[in-house]
Design an enzyme around this catalytic site. Structure first.
Site, PDB file in Angstrom:
ATOM      1  N   ARG A 156       0.820  -1.220   0.000  1.00 55.97           N
ATOM      2  CA  ARG A 156       0.000   0.000   0.000  1.00 55.97           C
ATOM      3  C   ARG A 156       0.849   1.263   0.000  1.00 55.97           C
ATOM      4  O   ARG A 156       0.564   2.213  -0.725  1.00 55.97           O
ATOM      5  CB  ARG A 156      -0.936  -0.002   1.205  1.00 55.97           C
ATOM      6  CG  ARG A 156      -2.079  -1.007   1.102  1.00 55.97           C
ATOM      7  CD  ARG A 156      -2.865  -1.070   2.394  1.00 55.97           C
ATOM      8  NE  ARG A 156      -3.978  -1.988   2.285  1.00 55.97           N
ATOM      9  CZ  ARG A 156      -5.246  -1.627   2.102  1.00 55.97           C
ATOM     10  NH1 ARG A 156      -5.548  -0.348   2.007  1.00 55.97           N
ATOM     11  NH2 ARG A 156      -6.210  -2.534   2.034  1.00 55.97           N
ATOM     12  N   ILE A 157       1.912   1.284   0.823  1.00 49.21           N
ATOM     13  CA  ILE A 157       2.737   2.487   0.917  1.00 49.21           C
ATOM     14  C   ILE A 157       3.544   2.675  -0.360  1.00 49.21           C
ATOM     15  O   ILE A 157       3.582   3.772  -0.935  1.00 49.21           O
ATOM     16  CB  ILE A 157       3.658   2.416   2.145  1.00 49.21           C
ATOM     17  CG1 ILE A 157       2.829   2.407   3.438  1.00 49.21           C
ATOM     18  CG2 ILE A 157       4.631   3.601   2.149  1.00 49.21           C
ATOM     19  CD1 ILE A 157       3.643   2.140   4.691  1.00 49.21           C
ATOM     20  N   ASP A 176       8.868  -6.283  -6.596  1.00 46.07           N
ATOM     21  CA  ASP A 176       8.322  -6.958  -5.418  1.00 46.07           C
ATOM     22  C   ASP A 176       8.171  -8.428  -5.785  1.00 46.07           C
ATOM     23  O   ASP A 176       7.823  -8.754  -6.928  1.00 46.07           O
ATOM     24  CB  ASP A 176       6.967  -6.371  -5.029  1.00 46.07           C
ATOM     25  CG  ASP A 176       6.610  -6.654  -3.570  1.00 46.07           C
ATOM     26  OD1 ASP A 176       6.738  -7.829  -3.155  1.00 46.07           O
ATOM     27  OD2 ASP A 176       6.202  -5.726  -2.853  1.00 46.07           O
ATOM     28  N   PRO A 208       9.662  -4.817   4.595  1.00 47.94           N
ATOM     29  CA  PRO A 208       9.519  -5.103   6.023  1.00 47.94           C
ATOM     30  C   PRO A 208      10.860  -5.383   6.676  1.00 47.94           C
ATOM     31  O   PRO A 208      11.862  -5.649   6.002  1.00 47.94           O
ATOM     32  CB  PRO A 208       8.636  -6.359   6.033  1.00 47.94           C
ATOM     33  CG  PRO A 208       8.969  -7.036   4.739  1.00 47.94           C
ATOM     34  CD  PRO A 208       9.197  -5.931   3.749  1.00 47.94           C
ATOM     35  N   ALA A 235      11.261   3.133   5.630  1.00 49.08           N
ATOM     36  CA  ALA A 235      10.705   1.847   6.042  1.00 49.08           C
ATOM     37  C   ALA A 235      11.271   1.449   7.403  1.00 49.08           C
ATOM     38  O   ALA A 235      10.704   1.803   8.440  1.00 49.08           O
ATOM     39  CB  ALA A 235      10.982   0.790   4.981  1.00 49.08           C
ATOM     40  N   ARG A 236      12.407   0.758   7.407  1.00 48.21           N
ATOM     41  CA  ARG A 236      13.042   0.334   8.655  1.00 48.21           C
ATOM     42  C   ARG A 236      14.540   0.583   8.546  1.00 48.21           C
ATOM     43  O   ARG A 236      15.154   0.372   7.491  1.00 48.21           O
ATOM     44  CB  ARG A 236      12.790  -1.150   8.926  1.00 48.21           C
ATOM     45  CG  ARG A 236      11.336  -1.541   8.967  1.00 48.21           C
ATOM     46  CD  ARG A 236      10.594  -0.962  10.147  1.00 48.21           C
ATOM     47  NE  ARG A 236      10.821  -1.731  11.353  1.00 48.21           N
ATOM     48  CZ  ARG A 236      10.183  -1.519  12.503  1.00 48.21           C
ATOM     49  NH1 ARG A 236       9.303  -0.542  12.581  1.00 48.21           N
ATOM     50  NH2 ARG A 236      10.424  -2.242  13.569  1.00 48.21           N
ATOM     51  N   ASP A 260      14.433   8.493   6.937  1.00 44.25           N
ATOM     52  CA  ASP A 260      13.490   8.738   8.031  1.00 44.25           C
ATOM     53  C   ASP A 260      13.719   7.751   9.162  1.00 44.25           C
ATOM     54  O   ASP A 260      13.179   7.916  10.245  1.00 44.25           O
ATOM     55  CB  ASP A 260      12.049   8.624   7.529  1.00 44.25           C
ATOM     56  CG  ASP A 260      11.039   8.939   8.619  1.00 44.25           C
ATOM     57  OD1 ASP A 260      11.090  10.061   9.164  1.00 44.25           O
ATOM     58  OD2 ASP A 260      10.203   8.065   8.938  1.00 44.25           O
ATOM     59  N   GLU A 265      18.377   3.619  15.917  1.00 44.17           N
ATOM     60  CA  GLU A 265      17.529   4.707  16.405  1.00 44.17           C
ATOM     61  C   GLU A 265      16.836   4.429  17.732  1.00 44.17           C
ATOM     62  O   GLU A 265      16.392   5.363  18.403  1.00 44.17           O
ATOM     63  CB  GLU A 265      16.459   5.047  15.368  1.00 44.17           C
ATOM     64  CG  GLU A 265      15.405   3.985  15.189  1.00 44.17           C
ATOM     65  CD  GLU A 265      14.372   4.358  14.129  1.00 44.17           C
ATOM     66  OE1 GLU A 265      13.251   3.847  14.207  1.00 44.17           O
ATOM     67  OE2 GLU A 265      14.678   5.159  13.233  1.00 44.17           O
ATOM     68  N   HIS A 297      12.040   9.221  12.288  1.00 45.98           N
ATOM     69  CA  HIS A 297      10.927   8.281  12.131  1.00 45.98           C
ATOM     70  C   HIS A 297       9.576   8.998  12.179  1.00 45.98           C
ATOM     71  O   HIS A 297       8.626   8.547  12.831  1.00 45.98           O
ATOM     72  CB  HIS A 297      10.976   7.196  13.211  1.00 45.98           C
ATOM     73  CG  HIS A 297      10.456   5.868  12.743  1.00 45.98           C
ATOM     74  ND1 HIS A 297      11.098   4.683  13.009  1.00 45.98           N
ATOM     75  CD2 HIS A 297       9.351   5.542  12.039  1.00 45.98           C
ATOM     76  CE1 HIS A 297      10.403   3.679  12.494  1.00 45.98           C
ATOM     77  NE2 HIS A 297       9.337   4.178  11.900  1.00 45.98           N
TER      78      HIS A 297
END
Length: 331
Positions: A156-157, A176, A208, A235-236, A260, A265, A297
């Protein structure tokens, strides 16, 4: 029904009050994180929700929940790597997440960051601080409509990010393992990741946080990118080798990076270190550079997303309490 909400932040309180009123369910707000000590407060409640920034991997926590008859922890996040999922499953405790919340919030942030880097706004601002008003090659910009954007991860993002870039006229590529039919309206899928990396001027990551993807962006990955390209990660943090990014910026391989998230972090975000000791040289380097846009974040941090996260966490808690399961259970 009574639900105890841990680690409630001031920006969440309004959303909790609205949900509790709309659903006529008692929600008690607690400002502390779940720990073996604070979990004692859950006695007498039917469920718990939290926004955890420290690990919950102590068996004592799950033992207490089982003792209290609580069958779930509802995380008000998408990621659940902070929980001992096996420990919870062994005690028949469901861990739920909020997999979908305002994808537009993060997509807008990614687009904003790409624009700021491509238009050299940080560099221009630093020049202005020195009263340098000149036009020079170092601030000559490119228009996003002339660039190819590669989206890694088209859920979705990622799809919403592709939609926004597409709206500005950018050519958008996507990769993907599981192709999204909705994404095909705004991007062109490539057959392998290398094809996306080598053909993109801007790469934005929406993957993810799983062990196999740790430092997927490393020296080898970046070496395949176009010269003068832009890397975006909202994302991460664990997906990106920060030192590899800095090496690429120093060499001129990358024009800039928009981060971000940061791989170390958890010690700092979301805390206020103003006037306190701060000893992370790597993070300070990101903050100091004019070719890096680091944000703590906050890509998700909109009123809409906060309400979605609170609603999603509480609704998952109610699902488990009333039916024994939830569509958002991850263990």
């Amino acid at each position: 029904m009574r639900i105890l909400a841990f680690n409630v932040q001031p920006y969440e309180e309004k959303a909790f009050v609205k949900w509790a009123k709309d659903n006529d369910i008692e929600v008690v707000l607690d400002k502390d994180l779940i720990t073996p000590e604070t979990i004692e407060r859950a006695k007498g409640f039917d469920g718990v929700t939290t926004q955890q920034v420290i690990p919950v991997k102590d068996e004592a926590v799950f033992d207490k929940l089982k003792e209290f008859g609580i069958k779930q922890i509802a995380s008000r996040t998408a990621g659940v790597d902070m929980f001992g999922l096996d420990m919870a499953r062994e005690r028949e405790i469901a861990i739920t997440n909020v997999p979908r919340y305002s994808p537009n919030a993060i997509a807008e942030h990614v687009l904003t960051t790409a624009l700021r880097i491509s238009r050299n706004t940080n560099k221009i601002q630093r020049n202005l601080e020195r009263h340098n008003f000149s036009w020079n090659p170092g601030i000559l910009s490119r228009e996003l409509r002339t660039l190819t954007v590669g989206v890694i991860g088209t859920g979705r993002i990622g799809t919403q990010a592709a939609r926004l870039f597409n709206g500005l006229g950018s050519k958008v590529l996507g990769y993907d393992v599981y192709q999204n039919e909705a994404a095909k309206e705004v991007l062109t899928y490539v057959e392998n990741l290398d094809e996306l990396i080598t053909n993109s001027d801007v790469i934005t990551i929406h993957m993810p946080a799983i062990k196999e993807y740790n430092h997927m962006v490393n020296d080898e990955f970046i070496s395949k990118m176009k010269d003068n390209s832009i890397l975006l990660n909202a994302a991460r943090g664990m997906l990106v080798d920060t030192k590899a990014v800095l090496r690429a910026l120093d060499s001129g391989k990358l024009l800039g990076a928009g981060l971000d998230v940061y791989e170390n972090e958890s010690k700092y975000v979301p805390k206020n270190f103003e006037g306190k000791e701060f000893d992370d040289e790597l993070l300070q380097t990101l903050i100091d550079r004019d070719d890096v846009i680091y944000t703590p974040h906050t890509a998700f941090y909109t009123e809409t997303a906060i309400q979605n996260l609170v609603d999603g966490g509480l609704e998952a808690a109610v699902d488990v309490i009333t039916t024994g399961t939830s569509a958002n259970a991850v263990n």
